[in-house]
Design a protein around this motif. Structure first.
Motif, mmCIF file in Angstrom:
data_model
loop_
_atom_site.group_PDB
_atom_site.id
_atom_site.type_symbol
_atom_site.label_atom_id
_atom_site.label_comp_id
_atom_site.label_asym_id
_atom_site.label_seq_id
_atom_site.Cartn_x
_atom_site.Cartn_y
_atom_site.Cartn_z
ATOM 1 N N ASP A 1 0.928 -1.098 -0.087
ATOM 2 C CA ASP A 1 -0.047 -0.048 0.054
ATOM 3 C C ASP A 1 0.874 1.318 0.074
ATOM 4 O OD1 ASP A 1 -2.265 -1.366 0.123
ATOM 5 O OD2 ASP A 1 -2.326 -1.627 2.069
ATOM 6 N N ALA A 2 2.139 1.246 0.120
ATOM 7 C CA ALA A 2 3.138 2.227 -0.040
ATOM 8 C C ALA A 2 3.614 2.592 -1.362
ATOM 9 C CB ALA A 2 4.058 2.101 0.843
ATOM 10 N N ARG A 3 3.835 4.005 -1.472
ATOM 11 C CA ARG A 3 4.453 4.607 -2.610
ATOM 12 C C ARG A 3 5.579 5.075 -2.559
ATOM 13 N NH1 ARG A 3 2.055 8.819 -5.006
ATOM 14 N NH2 ARG A 3 0.735 9.251 -3.054
ATOM 15 N N ILE A 4 6.441 4.806 -3.408
ATOM 16 C CA ILE A 4 7.894 5.388 -3.438
ATOM 17 C C ILE A 4 8.192 6.254 -4.490
ATOM 18 C CG2 ILE A 4 10.285 4.864 -3.310
ATOM 19 C CD1 ILE A 4 9.844 2.224 -1.905
ATOM 20 N N GLN A 5 8.400 7.472 -4.304
ATOM 21 C CA GLN A 5 8.650 8.533 -5.339
ATOM 22 C C GLN A 5 10.200 8.667 -5.650
ATOM 23 O OE1 GLN A 5 6.616 12.222 -4.382
ATOM 24 N NE2 GLN A 5 4.697 11.553 -5.040
ATOM 25 N N VAL A 6 10.689 8.131 -6.684
ATOM 26 C CA VAL A 6 12.092 8.268 -7.061
ATOM 27 C C VAL A 6 12.582 9.587 -7.480
ATOM 28 C CG1 VAL A 6 14.014 6.927 -8.244
ATOM 29 C CG2 VAL A 6 11.816 5.617 -7.521
ATOM 30 N N PHE A 7 13.480 10.109 -6.899
ATOM 31 C CA PHE A 7 14.238 11.362 -7.356
ATOM 32 C C PHE A 7 15.642 10.859 -7.768
ATOM 33 C CE2 PHE A 7 10.944 12.647 -4.336
ATOM 34 C CZ PHE A 7 9.884 13.070 -5.266
ATOM 35 N N GLY A 8 16.214 9.775 -7.310
ATOM 36 C CA GLY A 8 17.583 9.499 -7.582
ATOM 37 C C GLY A 8 17.865 8.478 -8.936
ATOM 38 N N THR A 9 18.972 8.093 -8.870
ATOM 39 C CA THR A 9 19.468 7.067 -9.928
ATOM 40 C C THR A 9 19.766 5.644 -9.099
ATOM 41 O OG1 THR A 9 21.662 7.888 -9.792
ATOM 42 C CG2 THR A 9 20.136 9.193 -11.324
ATOM 43 N N ASP B 1 8.978 -3.568 4.800
ATOM 44 C CA ASP B 1 9.437 -3.316 3.670
ATOM 45 C C ASP B 1 10.546 -2.485 4.025
ATOM 46 O OD1 ASP B 1 7.279 -5.028 2.333
ATOM 47 O OD2 ASP B 1 6.112 -3.544 2.481
ATOM 48 N N GLU B 2 11.636 -2.202 2.897
ATOM 49 C CA GLU B 2 12.700 -1.404 3.092
ATOM 50 C C GLU B 2 13.110 -0.715 2.046
ATOM 51 O OE1 GLU B 2 16.911 -2.400 5.151
ATOM 52 O OE2 GLU B 2 16.662 -3.492 3.420
ATOM 53 N N LEU B 3 13.336 0.527 2.100
ATOM 54 C CA LEU B 3 14.139 1.415 1.187
ATOM 55 C C LEU B 3 15.417 1.909 1.386
ATOM 56 C CD1 LEU B 3 14.179 3.101 -1.543
ATOM 57 C CD2 LEU B 3 12.853 4.982 0.081
ATOM 58 N N VAL B 4 16.455 1.619 0.578
ATOM 59 C CA VAL B 4 17.866 1.968 0.603
ATOM 60 C C VAL B 4 18.023 2.943 -0.589
ATOM 61 C CG1 VAL B 4 20.224 1.174 0.851
ATOM 62 C CG2 VAL B 4 18.331 -0.284 1.961
ATOM 63 N N VAL B 5 18.712 4.119 -0.198
ATOM 64 C CA VAL B 5 18.918 5.050 -1.369
ATOM 65 C C VAL B 5 20.537 5.185 -1.149
ATOM 66 C CG1 VAL B 5 18.928 7.388 -2.124
ATOM 67 C CG2 VAL B 5 16.862 6.296 -1.214
ATOM 68 N N LEU B 6 20.824 4.859 -2.639
ATOM 69 C CA LEU B 6 22.561 4.920 -2.903
ATOM 70 C C LEU B 6 22.912 6.306 -3.550
ATOM 71 C CD1 LEU B 6 23.068 1.180 -3.630
ATOM 72 C CD2 LEU B 6 23.406 2.141 -1.450
ATOM 73 N N ASN B 7 22.129 6.793 -4.277
ATOM 74 C CA ASN B 7 22.321 7.974 -4.996
ATOM 75 C C ASN B 7 21.049 8.679 -5.202
ATOM 76 O OD1 ASN B 7 22.487 9.470 -7.801
ATOM 77 N ND2 ASN B 7 24.702 9.316 -7.049
ATOM 78 N N GLY B 8 20.996 10.013 -4.866
ATOM 79 C CA GLY B 8 19.758 10.813 -4.965
ATOM 80 C C GLY B 8 18.911 10.977 -3.844
ATOM 81 N N LYS B 9 17.723 10.958 -4.105
ATOM 82 C CA LYS B 9 16.700 11.096 -3.047
ATOM 83 C C LYS B 9 15.573 10.002 -3.457
ATOM 84 C CE LYS B 9 17.957 15.312 -0.795
ATOM 85 N NZ LYS B 9 17.441 16.571 -0.307
ATOM 86 N N ALA B 10 14.532 9.564 -2.313
ATOM 87 C CA ALA B 10 13.258 8.844 -2.861
ATOM 88 C C ALA B 10 12.463 9.371 -1.633
ATOM 89 C CB ALA B 10 13.536 7.664 -2.847
ATOM 90 N N ARG C 1 8.313 9.928 4.420
ATOM 91 C CA ARG C 1 9.677 10.036 4.842
ATOM 92 C C ARG C 1 10.437 10.352 3.520
ATOM 93 N NH1 ARG C 1 7.539 9.575 9.006
ATOM 94 N NH2 ARG C 1 8.277 8.617 10.947
ATOM 95 N N MET C 2 11.474 11.248 3.715
ATOM 96 C CA MET C 2 12.271 11.656 2.454
ATOM 97 C C MET C 2 13.538 10.794 2.899
ATOM 98 S SD MET C 2 13.053 12.897 -0.589
ATOM 99 C CE MET C 2 11.902 14.408 -0.834
ATOM 100 N N VAL C 3 14.308 10.035 1.975
ATOM 101 C CA VAL C 3 15.425 9.258 2.286
ATOM 102 C C VAL C 3 16.501 9.797 1.321
ATOM 103 C CG1 VAL C 3 16.451 6.979 2.440
ATOM 104 C CG2 VAL C 3 14.031 7.476 2.906
ATOM 105 N N SER C 4 17.648 10.246 1.828
ATOM 106 C CA SER C 4 18.725 10.551 0.879
ATOM 107 C C SER C 4 19.665 9.827 0.655
ATOM 108 C CB SER C 4 19.527 11.719 1.582
ATOM 109 O OG SER C 4 18.381 13.023 1.958
ATOM 110 N N ALA C 5 20.856 9.609 -0.189
ATOM 111 C CA ALA C 5 21.935 8.798 -0.371
ATOM 112 C C ALA C 5 22.676 8.576 1.083
ATOM 113 C CB ALA C 5 22.776 9.339 -1.327
ATOM 114 N N GLY C 6 22.926 7.241 1.123
ATOM 115 C CA GLY C 6 23.459 6.607 2.500
ATOM 116 C C GLY C 6 22.402 6.263 3.476
#
Length: 307
Positions: A167-175, A186-195, A204-209
């Motif tokens: 039921d969650a949505r992840i908006q992708v702003f990174g690469t 569930d889990e989101l890991v951002v390596l470059n950019g943001k999501a 929640r906004m998640v940044s690289a690292g």
């Protein structure tokens, strides 16, 4: 000449009476006449013999079955029906994930890793037993992670991208990012950019690292990650650093298409570290079991019982 006197024939007369009495419409007058005829001993004897013979010819009436037997059979039927439903539920529980994967556009088998280049130039790296659906036709590119884990390398083409996870949505702003589904969360890991993770009225906004876990009811606080450990699975390694033992067991067993059943709940919370080979999950499991003094038993090729 004197008239001939006919001799009475009780057997013949008994047969006539037998036939007349069984015809429809026999009235009281006929029955009184029959009673008078039976006053003669020879007549009564002849009719009694005919009646006995008739009873021998009749098929035996079916004896009613005891109610107790009916009750037992009814109870047995209910038990068998319940067992059948339990069997269906067990089969659905075991094979529903496989059916979900096969019904998805992109999927991998247990122990398989696969990379797929999409029409927009993005690349998906699917982990073992993973499944995704992809729709790139609209102004917003839509991806749906059905099962497992994916490493996503996004090609920026001017359009937005969203990944649906339950039921969650992840908006992708990174690469570069990773998304995983586990039994616990569930889990989101951002390596470059943001999501950004959006769940109901929370986000929640998640940044690289950084990483964040989320479920149907909440989004947890954002945490820092070790990028080296995060995507090691792409090279066939599970790098664990002070993680619960149950998590490592489930990961290695999943690469063999099995589910873990821990007999001792306290064992699940032991913290372990190490480098485990995902391309040889059986050997890694045996090594881990030896180090942790555990016993492993396979059940029906579907379960791994850990004692």
């Amino acid at each position: 000449m004197p008239a001939l006197q006919l001799q009475p024939d009780p057997e013949r007369e008994a047969l006539e009476w037998f036939s007349r009495l069984r015809q429809p419409g026999s009235d009281e007058q006929l029955r009184r006449a029959f009673a008078a005829w039976c006053q003669e001993p020879d007549n009564a004897r002849a009719y009694a013999e005919l009646e006995a013979y008739w009873q021998q010819l009749k098929p035996p009436t079916a004896r009613p079955r005891p109610r107790l037997l009916k009750a037992r059979r009814s109870h047995l039927g209910k038990v068998l029906a319940a067992l059948f439903l339990l069997l269906l539920a067990a089969l659905a529980y075991l094979y529903w994930p496989l059916m979900q994967r096969l019904a998805s556009e992109l999927h991998t088998a247990s122990g398989e890793r696969r990379s797929v280049r999409l029409a927009d130039g993005s690349t998906l790296h699917l982990d073992s037993a993973s499944a995704m659906n992809v729709d790139l036709r609209g102004r917003t590119r839509q991806l749906h992670l059905v099962q497992g884990q994916v490493y996503l390398e996004v090609m920026l083409d001017g359009r937005a991208m969203e990944v649906q996870v339950d039921d969650a949505r992840i908006q992708v702003f990174g690469t570069r990012l990773m998304i995983a589904r586990t039994p616990a969360h569930d889990e989101l890991v951002v390596l470059n950019g943001k999501a950004m993770v959006i769940q109901g009225g929370d986000q929640r906004m998640v940044s690289a690292g950084e990483r964040v876990t989320f479920s149907d009811s909440r989004i947890d606080p954002v945490q820092k990650i070790d990028a080296k450990h995060a995507d090691a699975w792409r090279n066939g390694h599970l790098l664990a650093k002070d993680v619960p033992l149950a998590q490592v067991l489930q990961r290695l067993a999943g690469y063999q298409g099995k589910r873990v059943w821990l007999m001792d709940e306290q064992t699940a919370y032991r913290r372990v570290s190490g480098d485990f080979n995902l391309d040889r999950p059986a050997e890694s499991l045996e090594q881990l079991a030896s180090e942790q003094q555990l016993q492993l038993h396979s059940l029906l090729g579907q379960w791994l019982i850990v004692r």
